[in-house]
Write an enzyme that holds these catalytic residues in place. Structure first.
Site, PDB file in Angstrom:
ATOM      1  N   ARG A  16      25.733  35.576  47.331  1.00 31.03           N
ATOM      2  CA  ARG A  16      27.070  35.810  46.775  1.00 31.03           C
ATOM      3  C   ARG A  16      27.385  34.745  45.710  1.00 31.03           C
ATOM      4  O   ARG A  16      26.648  33.779  45.542  1.00 31.03           O
ATOM      5  CB  ARG A  16      28.134  35.814  47.887  1.00 31.03           C
ATOM      6  CG  ARG A  16      28.142  34.570  48.759  1.00 31.03           C
ATOM      7  CD  ARG A  16      29.499  34.243  49.268  1.00 31.03           C
ATOM      8  NE  ARG A  16      30.399  33.896  48.195  1.00 31.03           N
ATOM      9  CZ  ARG A  16      30.440  32.684  47.612  1.00 31.03           C
ATOM     10  NH1 ARG A  16      29.634  31.715  48.004  1.00 31.03           N
ATOM     11  NH2 ARG A  16      31.276  32.449  46.632  1.00 31.03           N
ATOM     12  N   GLY A  17      28.556  34.965  45.052  1.00 30.52           N
ATOM     13  CA  GLY A  17      28.922  34.107  43.921  1.00 30.52           C
ATOM     14  C   GLY A  17      28.461  34.815  42.656  1.00 30.52           C
ATOM     15  O   GLY A  17      27.303  35.243  42.556  1.00 30.52           O
ATOM     16  N   ALA A  18      29.387  34.920  41.692  1.00 28.17           N
ATOM     17  CA  ALA A  18      29.109  35.764  40.526  1.00 28.17           C
ATOM     18  C   ALA A  18      27.857  35.345  39.754  1.00 28.17           C
ATOM     19  O   ALA A  18      27.089  36.190  39.283  1.00 28.17           O
ATOM     20  CB  ALA A  18      30.326  35.760  39.610  1.00 28.17           C
ATOM     21  N   GLY A  19      27.658  34.036  39.625  1.00 28.50           N
ATOM     22  CA  GLY A  19      26.472  33.579  38.909  1.00 28.50           C
ATOM     23  C   GLY A  19      25.200  33.834  39.696  1.00 28.50           C
ATOM     24  O   GLY A  19      24.202  34.327  39.163  1.00 28.50           O
ATOM     25  N   ARG A  59      27.816  45.256  43.775  1.00 29.79           N
ATOM     26  CA  ARG A  59      29.141  44.600  43.754  1.00 29.79           C
ATOM     27  C   ARG A  59      29.835  45.088  42.483  1.00 29.79           C
ATOM     28  O   ARG A  59      29.451  44.700  41.377  1.00 29.79           O
ATOM     29  CB  ARG A  59      29.040  43.060  43.723  1.00 29.79           C
ATOM     30  CG  ARG A  59      28.343  42.359  44.858  1.00 29.79           C
ATOM     31  CD  ARG A  59      29.089  42.215  46.166  1.00 29.79           C
ATOM     32  NE  ARG A  59      30.467  41.797  46.195  1.00 29.79           N
ATOM     33  CZ  ARG A  59      30.909  40.537  46.350  1.00 29.79           C
ATOM     34  NH1 ARG A  59      30.053  39.555  46.451  1.00 29.79           N
ATOM     35  NH2 ARG A  59      32.204  40.264  46.416  1.00 29.79           N
ATOM     36  N   CYS A 126      38.289  29.838  47.025  1.00 30.98           N
ATOM     37  CA  CYS A 126      36.983  30.464  47.236  1.00 30.98           C
ATOM     38  C   CYS A 126      35.864  29.447  47.015  1.00 30.98           C
ATOM     39  O   CYS A 126      36.062  28.240  47.216  1.00 30.98           O
ATOM     40  CB  CYS A 126      36.807  31.712  46.367  1.00 30.98           C
ATOM     41  SG  CYS A 126      35.511  32.813  46.995  1.00 30.98           S
ATOM     42  N   ASP A 195      34.914  35.962  38.429  1.00 32.14           N
ATOM     43  CA  ASP A 195      33.918  37.027  38.623  1.00 32.14           C
ATOM     44  C   ASP A 195      33.768  37.854  37.355  1.00 32.14           C
ATOM     45  O   ASP A 195      32.667  38.276  37.011  1.00 32.14           O
ATOM     46  CB  ASP A 195      34.300  37.908  39.810  1.00 32.14           C
ATOM     47  CG  ASP A 195      34.128  37.130  41.106  1.00 32.14           C
ATOM     48  OD1 ASP A 195      35.035  36.348  41.458  1.00 32.14           O
ATOM     49  OD2 ASP A 195      33.069  37.256  41.735  1.00 32.14           O
ATOM     50  N   ASN A 205      39.227  37.129  39.834  1.00 33.72           N
ATOM     51  CA  ASN A 205      38.599  36.196  40.781  1.00 33.72           C
ATOM     52  C   ASN A 205      39.065  36.572  42.186  1.00 33.72           C
ATOM     53  O   ASN A 205      39.856  37.505  42.388  1.00 33.72           O
ATOM     54  CB  ASN A 205      38.961  34.747  40.411  1.00 33.72           C
ATOM     55  CG  ASN A 205      38.087  33.728  41.134  1.00 33.72           C
ATOM     56  OD1 ASN A 205      36.862  33.848  41.143  1.00 33.72           O
ATOM     57  ND2 ASN A 205      38.704  32.747  41.762  1.00 33.72           N
ATOM     58  N   LYS A 206      38.596  35.825  43.139  1.00 29.96           N
ATOM     59  CA  LYS A 206      38.856  36.115  44.563  1.00 29.96           C
ATOM     60  C   LYS A 206      40.331  36.358  44.855  1.00 29.96           C
ATOM     61  O   LYS A 206      41.201  35.710  44.276  1.00 29.96           O
ATOM     62  CB  LYS A 206      38.334  34.925  45.377  1.00 29.96           C
ATOM     63  CG  LYS A 206      38.377  35.062  46.863  1.00 29.96           C
ATOM     64  CD  LYS A 206      37.556  36.223  47.372  1.00 29.96           C
ATOM     65  CE  LYS A 206      36.155  36.239  46.808  1.00 29.96           C
ATOM     66  NZ  LYS A 206      35.323  37.348  47.250  1.00 29.96           N
TER      67      LYS A 206
HETATM   68  P1  RI2 Z   1      30.334  31.224  40.703  1.00 32.33           P
HETATM   69  C1  RI2 Z   1      32.806  34.585  43.991  1.00 32.33           C
HETATM   70  O1  RI2 Z   1      32.825  35.897  44.453  1.00 32.33           O
HETATM   71  C2  RI2 Z   1      34.168  33.948  43.964  1.00 32.33           C
HETATM   72  O2  RI2 Z   1      35.212  34.846  43.631  1.00 32.33           O
HETATM   73  C3  RI2 Z   1      33.951  32.878  42.925  1.00 32.33           C
HETATM   74  O3  RI2 Z   1      35.159  32.354  42.398  1.00 32.33           O
HETATM   75  C4  RI2 Z   1      33.154  33.662  41.881  1.00 32.33           C
HETATM   76  O4  RI2 Z   1      32.275  34.486  42.660  1.00 32.33           O
HETATM   77  C5  RI2 Z   1      32.390  32.850  40.895  1.00 32.33           C
HETATM   78  O5  RI2 Z   1      31.396  32.083  41.541  1.00 32.33           O
HETATM   79  P2  RI2 Z   1      32.188  36.345  45.897  1.00 32.33           P
HETATM   80  O6  RI2 Z   1      30.726  36.647  45.638  1.00 32.33           O
HETATM   81  O7  RI2 Z   1      29.580  32.156  39.812  1.00 32.33           O
HETATM   82  O8  RI2 Z   1      32.405  35.255  46.905  1.00 32.33           O
HETATM   83  O9  RI2 Z   1      31.111  30.202  39.910  1.00 32.33           O
HETATM   84  O10 RI2 Z   1      32.944  37.604  46.237  1.00 32.33           O
HETATM   85  O11 RI2 Z   1      29.464  30.591  41.767  1.00 32.33           O
END
Ligand code: RI2
Length: 303
Positions: A16-19, A59, A126, A195, A205-206
């Site tokens: 998880r995390g957009a990046g 996603r 988040c 995101d 974002n979250k």
């Molecule tokens: P980075 C996450 O989404 C959060 O919303 C977080 O702020 C965003 O991705 C960006 O994260 P999720 O996968 O790319 O938890 O900065 O739903 O790590």
């Protein structure tokens, strides 16, 4: 990891995390290209199309995923030989992962100068690798004394944030999301992840990020989103709104605990309008929401 394994792990949020999801999708395409054992260019490209659709569908909100896949596929269909198509895809994937990983240090370098007054804390919500990079730099420069990290219901990714910050030696205080207004007088700046960044400068974002931004505005606290350029809506989607992902209700409550006749609704992202965003920290500089379209045209042209 192959396409199906990666897709399942992104869907269930093991990855998880957009990046991170964008990098893993790109690596899964590279795995497909490296392990394709046939000798038919058409078949290779058809498989690639199916793989891209599967990965992007995991996603729906994070445009980073779409952009990561498109940047990895860029020009591949125009190749006339299987081997050159394969090599181009591998090169694109390596370049995308390098861009994504190297963005954190560049974004972090802009953080310290943005903090308007010292002696207070930052706040975040988040778990964003981008925001954490910026926060660490602001702390190391002596600009903030620590961080309030919102728990972030329902999946509590704030617990990942507090662990990462504590490991980095940054004083961090975990709060429930609804305490954000109570602590805001002790806060000088909000750093949030992203995101997707829509073309009018709205930050997706979250869930809870909009409440954070409204609260920050009430206390004159600036809000900076930490957003790599590959999280911008590309020119091909300019003007569109991204879809807000609805996730299973068991992330909020176990079905057996739910009283009869009660519905549960679990939208996991929200939209922060541009007027609540002070600035956007990217790997190519800090910009205003009004500059989002021109940056998108410069860095995401053709996808
Ligand atoms: P980075 C996450 O989404 C959060 O919303 C977080 O702020 C965003 O991705 C960006 O994260 P999720 O996968 O790319 O938890 O900065 O739903 O790590």
């Amino acid at each position: 990891m192959n396409i199906q394994e990666t897709s399942v792990k992104i869907e269930d949020m093991t990855i998880r995390g957009a990046g991170r999801i964008a990098r893993h999708a790109s690596l899964a395409l590279k795995d497909y290209a490296s392990s394709y054992s046939g000798n038919d260019l058409e078949e290779f490209l058809q498989g690639l199309d199916k793989a891209a659709v599967r990965l992007i569908s995991t996603r729906p909100t994070a445009i980073s995923l779409f952009n990561g896949v498109q940047l990895t596929l860029k020009g591949v269909k125009e190749e006339s030989e299987l081997e050159s198509a394969r090599q181009l895809l591998i090169k694109n994937s390596d370049a995308f992962c390098e861009l994504s990983n190297s963005a954190y240090g560049k974004m972090a370098s802009y953080g310290p100068d943005l903090v308007p007054e010292t002696g207070k804390k930052a706040i975040t919500i988040c778990n964003s690798t981008a925001a954490i990079s910026v926060i660490k730099a602001a702390y190391q420069a002596g600009k903030i004394t620590g961080v309030y990290a919102c728990e972030t219901r329902p999946k509590k990714q704030g617990l990942i944030t507090v662990r990462e910050l504590a490991e980095a030696g940054v004083p961090v205080t975990l709060i429930v999301d609804s305490a954000m207004r109570y602590v805001m007088p002790q806060v000088s700046i909000a750093f949030i992840g992203t995101d997707s960044l829509e073309s009018d400068g709205s930050v997706i974002n979250k869930i809870g990020t909009q409440i954070l931004a409204v609260t920050a505005r009430d206390f004159n606290v600036p809000v900076y989103s930490c957003t790599e350029t590959y999280k911008f809506l590309p020119p091909s989607k300019a003007g569109q709104r991204v879809q807000i992902e609805l996730r299973p209700i068991d992330e909020i409550i176990a079905p057996e605990e739910l009283p009869d006749g009660v519905e549960v609704y679990n939208p996991v992202f929200d939209r922060v309008p541009p007027e609540l965003i002070t600035g956007i920290i990217t790997e190519v500089g800090v910009i205003k929401p009004s500059q989002v379209s021109s940056i998108s045209e410069r860095y995401l042209e053709g996808i």
